[in-house]
Design a protein around this motif. Structure first.
Motif, PDB file in Angstrom:
ATOM      1  N   UNK A   1       6.829  75.807  90.589  1.00 45.89           N
ATOM      2  CA  UNK A   1       6.053  75.103  89.607  1.00 45.89           C
ATOM      3  C   UNK A   1       6.956  74.054  88.961  1.00 45.89           C
ATOM      4  N   UNK A   2       6.633  72.804  89.161  1.00 45.32           N
ATOM      5  CA  UNK A   2       7.445  71.752  88.572  1.00 45.32           C
ATOM      6  C   UNK A   2       6.714  71.171  87.360  1.00 45.32           C
ATOM      7  N   UNK A   3       7.487  70.541  86.508  1.00 45.81           N
ATOM      8  CA  UNK A   3       6.902  69.909  85.339  1.00 45.81           C
ATOM      9  C   UNK A   3       6.148  68.659  85.776  1.00 45.81           C
ATOM     10  N   UNK A   4       5.052  68.372  85.081  1.00 45.18           N
ATOM     11  CA  UNK A   4       4.316  67.141  85.355  1.00 45.18           C
ATOM     12  C   UNK A   4       5.105  65.993  84.746  1.00 45.18           C
ATOM     13  N   UNK A   5       5.325  64.960  85.541  1.00 42.72           N
ATOM     14  CA  UNK A   5       6.069  63.807  85.035  1.00 42.72           C
ATOM     15  C   UNK A   5       5.272  63.129  83.931  1.00 42.72           C
ATOM     16  N   UNK A   6       5.956  62.783  82.849  1.00 39.85           N
ATOM     17  CA  UNK A   6       5.263  62.169  81.717  1.00 39.85           C
ATOM     18  C   UNK A   6       4.718  60.782  82.050  1.00 39.85           C
ATOM     19  N   UNK A   7       5.163  60.208  83.160  1.00 43.05           N
ATOM     20  CA  UNK A   7       4.658  58.898  83.564  1.00 43.05           C
ATOM     21  C   UNK A   7       3.474  59.000  84.525  1.00 43.05           C
ATOM     22  N   UNK A   8       3.082  60.227  84.895  1.00 40.12           N
ATOM     23  CA  UNK A   8       2.006  60.382  85.876  1.00 40.12           C
ATOM     24  C   UNK A   8       0.630  60.230  85.230  1.00 40.12           C
ATOM     25  N   UNK A   9      -0.337  59.861  86.043  1.00 42.00           N
ATOM     26  CA  UNK A   9      -1.716  59.730  85.581  1.00 42.00           C
ATOM     27  C   UNK A   9      -2.260  61.093  85.165  1.00 42.00           C
ATOM     28  N   UNK A  10      -1.908  62.139  85.896  1.00 47.60           N
ATOM     29  CA  UNK A  10      -2.345  63.495  85.567  1.00 47.60           C
ATOM     30  C   UNK A  10      -1.895  63.874  84.157  1.00 47.60           C
ATOM     31  N   UNK A  11      -0.648  63.597  83.834  1.00 48.84           N
ATOM     32  CA  UNK A  11      -0.109  63.892  82.506  1.00 48.84           C
ATOM     33  C   UNK A  11      -0.875  63.117  81.434  1.00 48.84           C
ATOM     34  N   UNK A  12      -1.069  61.842  81.678  1.00 46.13           N
ATOM     35  CA  UNK A  12      -1.792  60.993  80.718  1.00 46.13           C
ATOM     36  C   UNK A  12      -3.211  61.506  80.503  1.00 46.13           C
ATOM     37  N   UNK A  13      -3.880  61.890  81.600  1.00 46.14           N
ATOM     38  CA  UNK A  13      -5.249  62.407  81.492  1.00 46.14           C
ATOM     39  C   UNK A  13      -5.288  63.678  80.658  1.00 46.14           C
ATOM     40  N   UNK A  14      -4.358  64.591  80.917  1.00 39.84           N
ATOM     41  CA  UNK A  14      -4.323  65.848  80.165  1.00 39.84           C
ATOM     42  C   UNK A  14      -4.064  65.588  78.681  1.00 39.84           C
ATOM     43  N   UNK A  56       1.686  92.410  87.974  1.00 39.09           N
ATOM     44  CA  UNK A  56       1.184  91.206  88.646  1.00 39.09           C
ATOM     45  C   UNK A  56       1.943  91.104  89.967  1.00 39.09           C
ATOM     46  N   UNK A  57       1.615  91.948  90.938  1.00 40.91           N
ATOM     47  CA  UNK A  57       2.450  92.103  92.134  1.00 40.91           C
ATOM     48  C   UNK A  57       2.525  90.887  93.053  1.00 40.91           C
ATOM     49  N   UNK A  58       1.548  90.011  93.026  1.00 41.07           N
ATOM     50  CA  UNK A  58       1.564  88.872  93.951  1.00 41.07           C
ATOM     51  C   UNK A  58       2.370  87.676  93.451  1.00 41.07           C
ATOM     52  N   UNK A  59       2.904  87.771  92.249  1.00 41.03           N
ATOM     53  CA  UNK A  59       3.690  86.665  91.695  1.00 41.03           C
ATOM     54  C   UNK A  59       5.158  86.856  92.077  1.00 41.03           C
ATOM     55  N   UNK A  60       5.822  85.755  92.411  1.00 42.59           N
ATOM     56  CA  UNK A  60       7.251  85.845  92.714  1.00 42.59           C
ATOM     57  C   UNK A  60       8.035  85.909  91.405  1.00 42.59           C
ATOM     58  N   UNK A  61       9.270  86.386  91.491  1.00 40.48           N
ATOM     59  CA  UNK A  61      10.104  86.456  90.282  1.00 40.48           C
ATOM     60  C   UNK A  61      10.325  85.066  89.693  1.00 40.48           C
ATOM     61  N   UNK A  62      10.542  84.100  90.566  1.00 40.19           N
ATOM     62  CA  UNK A  62      10.761  82.727  90.099  1.00 40.19           C
ATOM     63  C   UNK A  62       9.538  82.198  89.358  1.00 40.19           C
ATOM     64  N   UNK A  63       8.343  82.415  89.933  1.00 43.67           N
ATOM     65  CA  UNK A  63       7.123  81.921  89.306  1.00 43.67           C
ATOM     66  C   UNK A  63       6.863  82.647  87.986  1.00 43.67           C
ATOM     67  N   UNK A  64       7.122  83.947  87.944  1.00 47.02           N
ATOM     68  CA  UNK A  64       6.946  84.690  86.702  1.00 47.02           C
ATOM     69  C   UNK A  64       7.886  84.151  85.628  1.00 47.02           C
ATOM     70  N   UNK A  65       9.125  83.884  86.001  1.00 48.05           N
ATOM     71  CA  UNK A  65      10.096  83.314  85.055  1.00 48.05           C
ATOM     72  C   UNK A  65       9.608  81.971  84.528  1.00 48.05           C
ATOM     73  N   UNK A  66       9.143  81.110  85.437  1.00 49.15           N
ATOM     74  CA  UNK A  66       8.658  79.792  85.025  1.00 49.15           C
ATOM     75  C   UNK A  66       7.435  79.898  84.123  1.00 49.15           C
ATOM     76  N   UNK A  67       6.513  80.786  84.472  1.00 50.48           N
ATOM     77  CA  UNK A  67       5.304  80.963  83.659  1.00 50.48           C
ATOM     78  C   UNK A  67       5.660  81.486  82.266  1.00 50.48           C
ATOM     79  N   UNK A  68       6.568  82.457  82.205  1.00 48.65           N
ATOM     80  CA  UNK A  68       6.963  83.002  80.911  1.00 48.65           C
ATOM     81  C   UNK A  68       7.643  81.935  80.055  1.00 48.65           C
TER      82      UNK A  68
END
Length: 122
Positions: A1-14, A56-68
């Motif tokens: 999971x990467x951060x949305x770039x602040x210059x992206x259209x997706x970021x601006x829309x959100x 939450x067994x289907x989540x990877x450790x990395x993804x759980x760390x990022x989500x937390x």
């Protein structure tokens, strides 16, 4: 999971939609793939990382760390580190996120009804 770039259209829309509509702002906070699952488990009380991983067994450790981390950044959870050996870290919902519990319960009820409707109408 990467951060949305602040210059992206997706970021601006959100940003724009979140500023205009409180429901969109809220869903942006809890709309991640794993956020609701983590909130549902933490609604029952404090949990350690390993306990969350088991629930939450289907989540990877990395993804759980990022989500937390993201949830902590959004002030949905608090992370408490205890000065022990081995280190102990607990996660729990913030006061603000505890207000989500009745909404999660309503969402659960809606999901049950929706599932039943879809299985009976086909």
């Amino acid at each position: 999971m990467s951060k949305i770039k602040s210059s992206s259209v997706n970021y601006e829309n959100k940003q724009q939609l979140g500023a205009e509509c409180s429901q969109i702002y809220a869903t942006n906070l809890i709309g991640g793939q794993w956020t609701l699952a983590i909130c549902c488990h933490l609604a029952k009380g404090k949990l350690r990382f390993g306990e969350l991983k088991k629930r939450v067994p289907n989540i990877t450790e990395r993804m759980l760390t990022l989500q937390l981390r993201k949830m902590e950044e959004n002030k949905l959870i608090t992370r408490t580190v205890y000065a022990e050996v081995p280190p102990r870290v607990e996660y729990e919902l913030t006061k603000s996120a505890i207000q989500l519990i009745p909404i999660l319960e309503q969402l659960e009820e809606w999901g049950i009804q929706h599932k039943q409707f879809n299985t009976t109408s086909t």
